[in-house]
Design a protein around this motif. Structure first.
Motif, PDB file in Angstrom:
ATOM      1  N   GLU A  69      31.495  26.163  53.772  1.00 11.55           N
ATOM      2  CA  GLU A  69      32.420  27.151  52.813  1.00 11.55           C
ATOM      3  C   GLU A  69      33.109  28.112  52.153  1.00 11.55           C
ATOM      4  OE1 GLU A  69      35.374  23.927  52.993  1.00 11.55           O
ATOM      5  OE2 GLU A  69      33.113  23.422  54.178  1.00 11.55           O
ATOM      6  N   ALA A  70      31.819  29.159  52.345  1.00 15.28           N
ATOM      7  CA  ALA A  70      31.510  30.305  51.624  1.00 15.28           C
ATOM      8  C   ALA A  70      32.516  31.124  53.039  1.00 15.28           C
ATOM      9  CB  ALA A  70      30.338  31.181  51.231  1.00 15.28           C
ATOM     10  N   ARG A  71      31.560  30.972  54.426  1.00 15.93           N
ATOM     11  CA  ARG A  71      32.458  31.603  54.985  1.00 15.93           C
ATOM     12  C   ARG A  71      34.060  31.417  55.518  1.00 15.93           C
ATOM     13  NH1 ARG A  71      27.537  29.744  58.520  1.00 15.93           N
ATOM     14  NH2 ARG A  71      29.020  27.997  58.622  1.00 15.93           N
ATOM     15  N   ALA A  72      34.539  30.458  55.422  1.00 14.21           N
ATOM     16  CA  ALA A  72      35.756  29.678  55.633  1.00 14.21           C
ATOM     17  C   ALA A  72      36.270  30.434  54.452  1.00 14.21           C
ATOM     18  CB  ALA A  72      36.328  28.343  55.560  1.00 14.21           C
ATOM     19  N   LEU A  73      36.139  30.869  52.820  1.00  9.25           N
ATOM     20  CA  LEU A  73      37.191  31.879  51.941  1.00  9.25           C
ATOM     21  C   LEU A  73      37.003  33.135  51.973  1.00  9.25           C
ATOM     22  CD1 LEU A  73      37.966  32.004  49.332  1.00  9.25           C
ATOM     23  CD2 LEU A  73      35.571  31.891  48.174  1.00  9.25           C
ATOM     24  N   LEU A  74      35.859  33.525  53.174  1.00 15.66           N
ATOM     25  CA  LEU A  74      35.621  34.933  52.722  1.00 15.66           C
ATOM     26  C   LEU A  74      36.304  35.503  54.631  1.00 15.66           C
ATOM     27  CD1 LEU A  74      31.973  35.726  52.600  1.00 15.66           C
ATOM     28  CD2 LEU A  74      33.624  36.503  50.685  1.00 15.66           C
ATOM     29  N   GLY A  75      35.994  34.176  55.535  1.00 18.70           N
ATOM     30  CA  GLY A  75      37.382  34.571  56.853  1.00 18.70           C
ATOM     31  C   GLY A  75      38.971  34.360  56.088  1.00 18.70           C
ATOM     32  N   ALA A  76      38.803  33.749  55.424  1.00 18.32           N
ATOM     33  CA  ALA A  76      40.984  33.579  54.773  1.00 18.32           C
ATOM     34  C   ALA A  76      41.074  34.727  54.069  1.00 18.32           C
ATOM     35  CB  ALA A  76      41.118  32.583  54.038  1.00 18.32           C
ATOM     36  N   VAL A  77      40.314  35.295  53.435  1.00 16.83           N
ATOM     37  CA  VAL A  77      40.686  36.543  52.528  1.00 16.83           C
ATOM     38  C   VAL A  77      40.805  37.935  53.650  1.00 16.83           C
ATOM     39  CG1 VAL A  77      39.873  38.086  51.059  1.00 16.83           C
ATOM     40  CG2 VAL A  77      39.660  35.896  50.845  1.00 16.83           C
ATOM     41  N   ALA A  78      39.543  37.964  54.695  1.00 13.77           N
ATOM     42  CA  ALA A  78      39.446  39.023  55.476  1.00 13.77           C
ATOM     43  C   ALA A  78      40.160  39.583  56.626  1.00 13.77           C
ATOM     44  CB  ALA A  78      37.964  39.293  56.290  1.00 13.77           C
ATOM     45  N   GLU A  79      40.848  37.759  57.047  1.00 15.19           N
ATOM     46  CA  GLU A  79      41.677  37.621  57.593  1.00 15.19           C
ATOM     47  C   GLU A  79      42.770  38.063  57.549  1.00 15.19           C
ATOM     48  OE1 GLU A  79      44.515  34.347  60.649  1.00 15.19           O
ATOM     49  OE2 GLU A  79      42.650  33.707  59.252  1.00 15.19           O
ATOM     50  N   GLY A 126      22.061  31.568  44.923  1.00 11.01           N
ATOM     51  CA  GLY A 126      21.863  32.339  45.563  1.00 11.01           C
ATOM     52  C   GLY A 126      22.630  33.043  46.740  1.00 11.01           C
ATOM     53  N   GLU A 127      23.367  31.409  47.585  1.00 16.67           N
ATOM     54  CA  GLU A 127      23.941  31.577  48.277  1.00 16.67           C
ATOM     55  C   GLU A 127      25.454  32.349  48.119  1.00 16.67           C
ATOM     56  OE1 GLU A 127      24.135  30.740  51.275  1.00 16.67           O
ATOM     57  OE2 GLU A 127      21.402  30.289  51.697  1.00 16.67           O
ATOM     58  N   ALA A 128      25.714  31.644  46.487  1.00 19.17           N
ATOM     59  CA  ALA A 128      26.703  31.166  45.485  1.00 19.17           C
ATOM     60  C   ALA A 128      27.199  33.197  45.141  1.00 19.17           C
ATOM     61  CB  ALA A 128      27.269  30.434  44.775  1.00 19.17           C
ATOM     62  N   ALA A 129      25.927  33.862  44.923  1.00 18.22           N
ATOM     63  CA  ALA A 129      26.139  35.103  44.326  1.00 18.22           C
ATOM     64  C   ALA A 129      26.280  35.476  46.020  1.00 18.22           C
ATOM     65  CB  ALA A 129      24.335  35.182  44.097  1.00 18.22           C
ATOM     66  N   ARG A 130      26.096  35.980  46.925  1.00 14.42           N
ATOM     67  CA  ARG A 130      26.313  36.702  47.992  1.00 14.42           C
ATOM     68  C   ARG A 130      27.639  36.384  48.481  1.00 14.42           C
ATOM     69  NH1 ARG A 130      20.749  34.364  49.174  1.00 14.42           N
ATOM     70  NH2 ARG A 130      21.527  33.203  49.940  1.00 14.42           N
ATOM     71  N   MET A 131      28.330  35.056  48.571  1.00 11.43           N
ATOM     72  CA  MET A 131      29.780  35.012  48.639  1.00 11.43           C
ATOM     73  C   MET A 131      30.610  35.492  48.398  1.00 11.43           C
ATOM     74  SD  MET A 131      31.846  32.241  48.068  1.00 11.43           S
ATOM     75  CE  MET A 131      31.691  32.310  46.050  1.00 11.43           C
ATOM     76  N   ARG A 132      30.194  35.923  46.745  1.00 11.02           N
ATOM     77  CA  ARG A 132      31.051  36.831  45.732  1.00 11.02           C
ATOM     78  C   ARG A 132      30.358  38.150  45.633  1.00 11.02           C
ATOM     79  NH1 ARG A 132      30.736  38.403  40.147  1.00 11.02           N
ATOM     80  NH2 ARG A 132      32.539  37.793  38.850  1.00 11.02           N
ATOM     81  N   ASP A 133      29.389  38.221  46.380  1.00  9.73           N
ATOM     82  CA  ASP A 133      29.239  39.954  46.456  1.00  9.73           C
ATOM     83  C   ASP A 133      30.076  40.502  47.207  1.00  9.73           C
ATOM     84  OD1 ASP A 133      26.864  40.259  44.303  1.00  9.73           O
ATOM     85  OD2 ASP A 133      25.796  39.573  45.707  1.00  9.73           O
ATOM     86  N   GLU A 134      30.139  39.627  48.051  1.00  7.82           N
ATOM     87  CA  GLU A 134      30.628  40.357  49.720  1.00  7.82           C
ATOM     88  C   GLU A 134      32.517  40.545  49.224  1.00  7.82           C
ATOM     89  OE1 GLU A 134      30.314  38.485  52.898  1.00  7.82           O
ATOM     90  OE2 GLU A 134      29.120  37.819  53.164  1.00  7.82           O
ATOM     91  N   ILE A 135      33.201  39.930  48.335  1.00 10.04           N
ATOM     92  CA  ILE A 135      34.462  39.847  47.761  1.00 10.04           C
ATOM     93  C   ILE A 135      34.799  41.269  46.891  1.00 10.04           C
ATOM     94  CG2 ILE A 135      36.249  38.810  46.102  1.00 10.04           C
ATOM     95  CD1 ILE A 135      35.139  35.417  47.335  1.00 10.04           C
ATOM     96  N   THR A 136      33.192  40.894  46.220  1.00 11.75           N
ATOM     97  CA  THR A 136      33.877  41.986  45.140  1.00 11.75           C
ATOM     98  C   THR A 136      33.886  43.527  45.242  1.00 11.75           C
ATOM     99  OG1 THR A 136      32.344  40.155  43.147  1.00 11.75           O
ATOM    100  CG2 THR A 136      32.328  42.891  42.804  1.00 11.75           C
ATOM    101  N   ALA A 137      32.190  43.713  46.733  1.00 12.36           N
ATOM    102  CA  ALA A 137      32.102  44.681  47.597  1.00 12.36           C
ATOM    103  C   ALA A 137      33.889  45.103  48.134  1.00 12.36           C
ATOM    104  CB  ALA A 137      31.421  44.513  48.427  1.00 12.36           C
ATOM    105  N   PHE A 138      34.656  43.724  49.124  1.00  6.41           N
ATOM    106  CA  PHE A 138      35.888  44.454  49.304  1.00  6.41           C
ATOM    107  C   PHE A 138      36.802  45.124  48.375  1.00  6.41           C
ATOM    108  CE2 PHE A 138      40.094  41.920  49.616  1.00  6.41           C
ATOM    109  CZ  PHE A 138      41.152  42.909  49.888  1.00  6.41           C
ATOM    110  N   VAL A 139      37.255  44.569  47.216  1.00  7.37           N
ATOM    111  CA  VAL A 139      37.960  44.386  46.120  1.00  7.37           C
ATOM    112  C   VAL A 139      37.518  46.117  45.552  1.00  7.37           C
ATOM    113  CG1 VAL A 139      38.296  43.591  43.340  1.00  7.37           C
ATOM    114  CG2 VAL A 139      38.766  41.936  44.929  1.00  7.37           C
TER     115      VAL A 139
END
Length: 211
Positions: A69-79, A126-139
């Motif tokens: 689900e984290a990959r799906a969310l990050l993929g939607a934002v990246a696209e 930790g898995e959830a934190a990695r997803m949040r870190d990726e979104i934060t880095a993008f922002v």
């Protein structure tokens, strides 16, 4: 009998997707501790031994749910923000809209990522934190791109603003999902009006300070 035989011949990837889909629903609605492998197997239309054969344990199944689900969310934002020629505010708007749309269209996925994964300790947090870190880095990248030279905005300022924006987005997404009539686009616009307007003043070196 023929139908059952046909079902048993489904490819492993399809079966595993069915199991993870069922697990998303069960974990979101019951929580990690209360969700049972019996319930997940029944919801997926398979036997419990088959769930264990494919995914080994409840812990590994929950980890698989979080990662998918984290990959799906990050993929939607990246696209949504693939056009790097667009102005930073338009890219942020596109990313926020994609973020809130995902949360609205996949409420069970968002419940797992925003609540369940973070409250069950490691390794799930930790898995959830990695997803949040990726979104934060993008922002942070978008804010950094928008900051004009000479505005006095430091790298630390950028990181702090990105953390604040992502935290606001997470809280607002959960609120929007629980409040009837709030659309993803409305939620994204609310955050843009709240955050980008304030950022606009900061970009012009107009800072608020306590008296």
């Amino acid at each position: 009998m023929a139908g059952g035989a046909k079902a048993r011949r489904l490819p492993r990837a399809v079966r595993e997707r069915q199991m993870v889909d069922a697990a998303v629903r069960c974990f979101a609605r019951n929580g990690y501790q209360a969700a049972s492998m019996d319930e997940i197997a029944e919801s997926a239309g398979v036997s419990k031994p088959l769930v264990y054969l494919y995914l080994n344990s409840k812990e590994e199944l929950f980890t698989a749910v979080i990662r998918r689900e984290a990959r799906a969310l990050l993929g939607a934002v990246a696209e949504a923000v693939v056009d790097r020629s667009a102005p930073p505010d338009e890219r942020l708007w596109a990313g926020l809209t994609a973020f809130f749309t995902f949360a609205a269209e996949h409420p069970d996925s968002w419940a797992v990522l925003s609540r369940q994964a973070r409250t069950q300790g490691e390794p799930f947090a930790g898995e959830a934190a990695r997803m949040r870190d990726e979104i934060t880095a993008f922002v942070a990248g978008l804010i950094g791109e928008a900051a004009p030279v000479g505005a006095g905005i430091t790298g630390r300022d950028v990181d702090a603003l990105a953390q604040a924006l992502v935290g606001s987005a997470e809280s607002l997404a959960s609120w929007a999902n629980e409040t009837p009539g709030v659309t993803a686009r409305e939620a994204a616009a609310t955050l843009m009006n709240f955050a980008w307007s304030g950022l606009g003043n900061l970009m012009k070196s107009e800072r608020w300070s306590p008296r």
